[in-house]
Structures are given as structure tokens and as C-alpha cells.
Design a protein around this motif. Structure first.
Motif, short mmCIF file in Angstrom:
data_model
loop_
_atom_site.label_atom_id
_atom_site.label_comp_id
_atom_site.label_asym_id
_atom_site.label_seq_id
_atom_site.Cartn_x
_atom_site.Cartn_y
_atom_site.Cartn_z
N HIS A 15 1.06 1.23 7.03
CA HIS A 15 1.53 1.72 5.72
C HIS A 15 1.96 3.29 5.48
CE1 HIS A 15 -0.20 -2.29 4.46
NE2 HIS A 15 -1.13 -1.73 4.97
N VAL A 31 -4.81 -6.53 -0.05
CA VAL A 31 -4.58 -6.09 1.33
C VAL A 31 -5.86 -6.16 2.26
CG1 VAL A 31 -5.05 -3.64 0.67
CG2 VAL A 31 -3.65 -3.92 2.92
N TYR A 37 -8.18 3.56 8.71
CA TYR A 37 -7.62 4.72 8.83
C TYR A 37 -7.99 5.42 10.31
CZ TYR A 37 -7.00 9.99 8.57
OH TYR A 37 -6.51 11.50 8.76
N PHE A 85 -2.50 4.87 8.69
CA PHE A 85 -3.10 3.97 7.59
C PHE A 85 -2.43 2.53 7.84
CE2 PHE A 85 -4.63 3.31 3.03
CZ PHE A 85 -5.94 3.77 3.44
N ASP A 98 -3.70 -2.03 8.70
CA ASP A 98 -4.41 -2.96 8.27
C ASP A 98 -4.79 -4.03 9.49
OD1 ASP A 98 -2.31 -4.57 8.32
OD2 ASP A 98 -1.71 -4.27 5.90
N VAL A 153 0.71 -1.26 -0.02
CA VAL A 153 0.08 0.01 -0.03
C VAL A 153 0.96 1.22 -0.06
CG1 VAL A 153 -1.72 1.30 1.32
CG2 VAL A 153 -1.86 -1.20 1.24
N LEU A 165 -7.94 -2.43 5.53
CA LEU A 165 -7.32 -1.06 5.80
C LEU A 165 -8.10 -0.49 6.75
CD1 LEU A 165 -6.20 -0.42 2.29
CD2 LEU A 165 -4.76 -0.57 4.06
N SER A 171 -11.11 -4.09 2.31
CA SER A 171 -10.07 -4.73 1.64
C SER A 171 -10.18 -4.80 0.11
CB SER A 171 -10.33 -6.28 1.76
OG SER A 171 -10.27 -6.59 3.16
#
Length: 205
Positions: A190, A124, A129, A182, A184, A72, A127, A149
Motif C-alpha cells: 500500500h 482490507v 507494518y 505498509f 497486507d 488503503v 494489514l 483487518s
């Protein structure tokens, strides 16, 4: 951020909140593109749906930036307000430079945050945030968004948060610092960066 400034929480309260989020969410088992396509082959409609969803990924490994080993690559953060040009942060350069760029936000305005990113090499999963906002070093707000995802694609993919209201009132005006993350399901970081904004009475104040 919310309409009213929040009461600062202790580190223990924040840790409890994070543990509740972790305990209530169960990440799915990680699967390769081949495994996803192989499952449910007898269901024609589901097979076609997955092929359309995975798109370029099923044709082979998608590599957008060969010199970057990451799955990512976070490209940009944008602050989006209706009827105004997006305020953007370039996340591909020196992240320490972001502290020099301060967004000016009109108090009480409704806004969204958009994250632009590239997914390459493989899917991925989960994810997420996470954004923590501070004022004079004191935490005043935290939000966590499950992004989802994503399969690898040559195009930039985006996630936009639900609308938020900027704080308003004389006590809310001033400078804020934001720590963004960010991550996962596998707890891969990431990108983690810090940026700033200032709440003012008007855009041009």
C-alpha cells in the motif's frame, strides 16, 4: 529500536526470520462485506456486533477519494512521545522529499509510531507494518507489527505501535535511515517509504 544497538544480521538471518513470521501466521480467507454479514445470522448478538463493527461499509461501497483506486491510502506517520508534540511526516506528497526532513530524538526516550490511513471500497485483511532501521547502510533493527483487518470508513483510521525505547549512549548517537512498508495478507504494497531520524543527547542539542 531497542535500548541497546543490535548486532547486524546477515541477509540469510533476516530471510530466515521473515520465513518464520510467514510460517507462523495464517491469513484468514478473504470475504466480502456481504459474506461476513450473511454468516451467523441466527446468532443475534454476533449479528449486531458485526453490524456495529462494519458500520458504514454495510450501507454500500465507501469511497473517500474517487480518483484514487487504492483500497488503503496511507496519510501520515507520527512519532509520538509523552508530553511532546507529535513529529509528523505527510505521506500524501512526493515521498522523496521525506529524506530532507530529519526527526531529532532524545536518546533513551520512549516513543510510539502512529500510522494514519484511509480504507475505502472494500475490507482490507491483515494489514501489517514493517520497519527496518539502518545506520551507515548497516541494518541495526527490524520490527513487524500485525495491524489487523479494517472495513472501509469515511474517517481516517489509525494504528499505534507498542512503546519502544530509543537507543542511548555515545555509541548510539547519530543519524539513522528507516525503510517503512505498509502491506497486507495478500502482499499488496500500500505504501513504501524512507525517512530519517537522528539520536542526540537532548532534544535541543
Amino acid at each position: 529500536m531497542s535500548g541497546e544497538p543490535e548486532v547486524a544480521r546477515t541477509p540469510e538471518e533476516e530471510e530466515t526470520e521473515e520465513e518464520e513470521i510467514k510460517s507462523s501466521y495464517r491469513p484468514p480467507p478473504e470475504k466480502t462485506i456481504e459474506e461476513i454479514l450473511a454468516a451467523d445470522q441466527e446468532d443475534e448478538s454476533l449479528r449486531k456486533y458485526k453490524e456495529a463493527l462494519l458500520g458504514q461499509a454495510q450501507a454500500g461501497t465507501v469511497i473517500v477519494e474517487p480518483d484514487d483506486p487504492r483500497k488503503v491510502i496511507v496519510k501520515k506517520l507520527a512519532l509520538c512521545v509523552t508530553d511532546r508534540a507529535d513529529l509528523e511526516l505527510d505521506l500524501t506528497g512526493d515521498l522523496t522529499d521525506l529524506k530532507k526532513q530529519v526527526f531529532i530524538i532524545k536518546e533513551g526516550v520512549q516513543y510510539r509510531i502512529r500510522i494514519d490511513f484511509i480504507v475505502q471500497r472494500e475490507i482490507v485483511h491483515g494489514l501489517k507494518y514493517v520497519q527496518k532501521t539502518y545506520r551507515i547502510g548497516v541494518p541495526v533493527d527490524k520490527m513487524t507489527h500485525m495491524v489487523g483487518s479494517y472495513p472501509p470508513k469515511t474517517e481516517i483510521q489509525s494504528y499505534t505501535t507498542p512503546p519502544e525505547d530509543a537507543p542511548s549512549g555515545m555509541m548510539a548517537r547519530g543519524a539513522y535511515t528507516v525503510n517503512s512498508l505498509f502491506t497486507d495478507d495478500d502482499k499488496n504494497i500500500h505504501l513504501q517509504w524512507e525517512w530519517s531520524f537522528e539520536i542526540k543527547k537532548d532534544w535541543k542539542d
